[in-house]
Design a protein around this motif. Structure first.
Motif, PDB file in Angstrom:
ATOM      1  N   GLY A  25      19.597 -31.140 -22.565  1.00  0.00           N
ATOM      2  CA  GLY A  25      19.013 -32.392 -23.051  1.00  0.00           C
ATOM      3  C   GLY A  25      19.783 -33.637 -22.705  1.00  0.00           C
ATOM      4  O   GLY A  25      19.381 -34.733 -23.093  1.00  0.00           O
ATOM      5  N   ASP A  26      20.895 -33.517 -21.948  1.00  0.00           N
ATOM      6  CA  ASP A  26      21.679 -34.712 -21.621  1.00  0.00           C
ATOM      7  C   ASP A  26      21.487 -35.135 -20.162  1.00  0.00           C
ATOM      8  O   ASP A  26      22.296 -35.850 -19.609  1.00  0.00           O
ATOM      9  CB  ASP A  26      23.162 -34.497 -21.923  1.00  0.00           C
ATOM     10  CG  ASP A  26      23.817 -33.473 -21.005  1.00  0.00           C
ATOM     11  OD1 ASP A  26      23.100 -32.783 -20.255  1.00  0.00           O
ATOM     12  OD2 ASP A  26      25.058 -33.369 -21.042  1.00  0.00           O
ATOM     13  N   ASP A  27      20.399 -34.713 -19.571  1.00  0.00           N
ATOM     14  CA  ASP A  27      20.171 -34.946 -18.150  1.00  0.00           C
ATOM     15  C   ASP A  27      19.469 -36.270 -17.836  1.00  0.00           C
ATOM     16  O   ASP A  27      19.202 -36.567 -16.682  1.00  0.00           O
ATOM     17  CB  ASP A  27      19.364 -33.794 -17.551  1.00  0.00           C
ATOM     18  CG  ASP A  27      18.038 -33.569 -18.258  1.00  0.00           C
ATOM     19  OD1 ASP A  27      17.918 -33.950 -19.449  1.00  0.00           O
ATOM     20  OD2 ASP A  27      17.120 -33.010 -17.637  1.00  0.00           O
ATOM     21  N   ARG A  28      19.174 -37.072 -18.851  1.00  0.00           N
ATOM     22  CA  ARG A  28      18.565 -38.385 -18.621  1.00  0.00           C
ATOM     23  C   ARG A  28      18.923 -39.340 -19.753  1.00  0.00           C
ATOM     24  O   ARG A  28      19.319 -38.898 -20.828  1.00  0.00           O
ATOM     25  CB  ARG A  28      17.056 -38.264 -18.460  1.00  0.00           C
ATOM     26  CG  ARG A  28      16.363 -37.695 -19.677  1.00  0.00           C
ATOM     27  CD  ARG A  28      14.890 -37.511 -19.463  1.00  0.00           C
ATOM     28  NE  ARG A  28      14.683 -36.449 -18.489  1.00  0.00           N
ATOM     29  CZ  ARG A  28      13.508 -36.025 -18.076  1.00  0.00           C
ATOM     30  NH1 ARG A  28      12.431 -36.580 -18.539  1.00  0.00           N
ATOM     31  NH2 ARG A  28      13.410 -35.052 -17.215  1.00  0.00           N
ATOM     32  N   PRO A  29      18.797 -40.646 -19.499  1.00  0.00           N
ATOM     33  CA  PRO A  29      19.092 -41.607 -20.568  1.00  0.00           C
ATOM     34  C   PRO A  29      18.193 -41.369 -21.774  1.00  0.00           C
ATOM     35  O   PRO A  29      17.119 -40.776 -21.661  1.00  0.00           O
ATOM     36  CB  PRO A  29      18.791 -42.964 -19.923  1.00  0.00           C
ATOM     37  CG  PRO A  29      18.896 -42.726 -18.453  1.00  0.00           C
ATOM     38  CD  PRO A  29      18.448 -41.304 -18.241  1.00  0.00           C
ATOM     39  N   MET A  30      18.638 -41.841 -22.916  1.00  0.00           N
ATOM     40  CA  MET A  30      17.950 -41.597 -24.166  1.00  0.00           C
ATOM     41  C   MET A  30      16.514 -42.088 -24.181  1.00  0.00           C
ATOM     42  O   MET A  30      16.225 -43.157 -23.675  1.00  0.00           O
ATOM     43  CB  MET A  30      18.724 -42.277 -25.278  1.00  0.00           C
ATOM     44  CG  MET A  30      19.228 -41.274 -26.257  1.00  0.00           C
ATOM     45  SD  MET A  30      20.394 -42.030 -27.325  1.00  0.00           S
ATOM     46  CE  MET A  30      21.802 -41.074 -26.849  1.00  0.00           C
ATOM     47  N   PHE A  31      15.651 -41.282 -24.804  1.00  0.00           N
ATOM     48  CA  PHE A  31      14.259 -41.670 -25.005  1.00  0.00           C
ATOM     49  C   PHE A  31      13.774 -41.027 -26.299  1.00  0.00           C
ATOM     50  O   PHE A  31      14.297 -39.999 -26.737  1.00  0.00           O
ATOM     51  CB  PHE A  31      13.383 -41.243 -23.809  1.00  0.00           C
ATOM     52  CG  PHE A  31      13.331 -39.760 -23.577  1.00  0.00           C
ATOM     53  CD1 PHE A  31      12.350 -38.961 -24.178  1.00  0.00           C
ATOM     54  CD2 PHE A  31      14.263 -39.135 -22.748  1.00  0.00           C
ATOM     55  CE1 PHE A  31      12.303 -37.597 -23.956  1.00  0.00           C
ATOM     56  CE2 PHE A  31      14.221 -37.765 -22.520  1.00  0.00           C
ATOM     57  CZ  PHE A  31      13.236 -36.988 -23.129  1.00  0.00           C
ATOM     58  N   ALA A  32      12.789 -41.657 -26.929  1.00  0.00           N
ATOM     59  CA  ALA A  32      12.229 -41.109 -28.163  1.00  0.00           C
ATOM     60  C   ALA A  32      11.599 -39.758 -27.869  1.00  0.00           C
ATOM     61  O   ALA A  32      10.861 -39.604 -26.905  1.00  0.00           O
ATOM     62  CB  ALA A  32      11.199 -42.072 -28.744  1.00  0.00           C
ATOM     63  N   GLY A  33      11.928 -38.773 -28.680  1.00  0.00           N
ATOM     64  CA  GLY A  33      11.432 -37.418 -28.502  1.00  0.00           C
ATOM     65  C   GLY A  33      12.410 -36.505 -27.793  1.00  0.00           C
ATOM     66  O   GLY A  33      12.189 -35.295 -27.722  1.00  0.00           O
ATOM     67  N   GLN A  34      13.493 -37.055 -27.275  1.00  0.00           N
ATOM     68  CA  GLN A  34      14.482 -36.255 -26.561  1.00  0.00           C
ATOM     69  C   GLN A  34      15.161 -35.270 -27.515  1.00  0.00           C
ATOM     70  O   GLN A  34      15.573 -35.642 -28.615  1.00  0.00           O
ATOM     71  CB  GLN A  34      15.514 -37.184 -25.938  1.00  0.00           C
ATOM     72  CG  GLN A  34      16.530 -36.521 -25.061  1.00  0.00           C
ATOM     73  CD  GLN A  34      17.395 -37.563 -24.345  1.00  0.00           C
ATOM     74  OE1 GLN A  34      17.461 -38.718 -24.740  1.00  0.00           O
ATOM     75  NE2 GLN A  34      18.056 -37.143 -23.287  1.00  0.00           N
TER      76      GLN A  34
END
Length: 156
Positions: free
Chosen positions: A43-52
């Motif tokens: 889950g740390d493979d992209r910048p933060m987003f709602a629902g991550q």
């Protein structure tokens, strides 16, 4: 019983630099004490987003490894984000991260509402086990952020 931890820190960074750092889930490992044995599993493979969904393991004490799953429930670019525990060591965990531009830098604010598990037993160990461990984690975070970005000077 619901407990609250509240921290503020000023750093000599631009709002964009501060956001780029805290909105990158990989940086959580950077600002977590090595003694916690913090490892991100997914889950740390992209910048933060709602629902991550971010999945970690932590070893908070006595070498006991625990699974921790958090969801990023709210994100407002360069303003705030919220992570909530979906599975893990707390009965309840809701952590708000705020950023505010101030003259000469940013103010970072953390507000954590949490509940310990195990009913009365959890409440009994909270003052000498859980609360001090959280205080230690956030003190380390503050120190590490200062090391990385410099000390705040009030008269900037």
């Amino acid at each position: 019983m619901l407990y609250t931890l509240h921290r503020k820190q000023k750093l000599p960074l631009s709002l964009q630099e501060a956001w780029d750092f805290i909105a990158n889930p990989k940086n959580l490992a950077v600002i977590t004490p090595p003694s916690m044995g913090f490892v991100t599993l997914s889950g740390d493979d992209r910048p933060m987003f709602a629902g991550q969904i971010i999945h970690y393991t932590v070893t908070p004490m006595l070498g006991i490894k625990l699974q921790w799953v958090t969801e990023i429930t709210h994100v407002a670019d360069k303003q705030f984000f919220v992570d909530e525990q979906r599975y893990g060591p707390y009965a309840f965990w809701h952590h708000k991260h705020f950023l505010k531009e101030i003259p000469g830098g940013v103010e970072m604010e953390d507000i954590v509402h949490y509940k310990v598990p195990m009913g009365i037993l959890g409440r009994l160990v909270h003052p000498f086990l859980v609360k001090p461990k959280l205080e230690e984690i956030f003190a380390y975070r503050e120190k590490k952020l200062t090391e990385l970005f410099g000390e705040w000077k009030e008269n900037k």
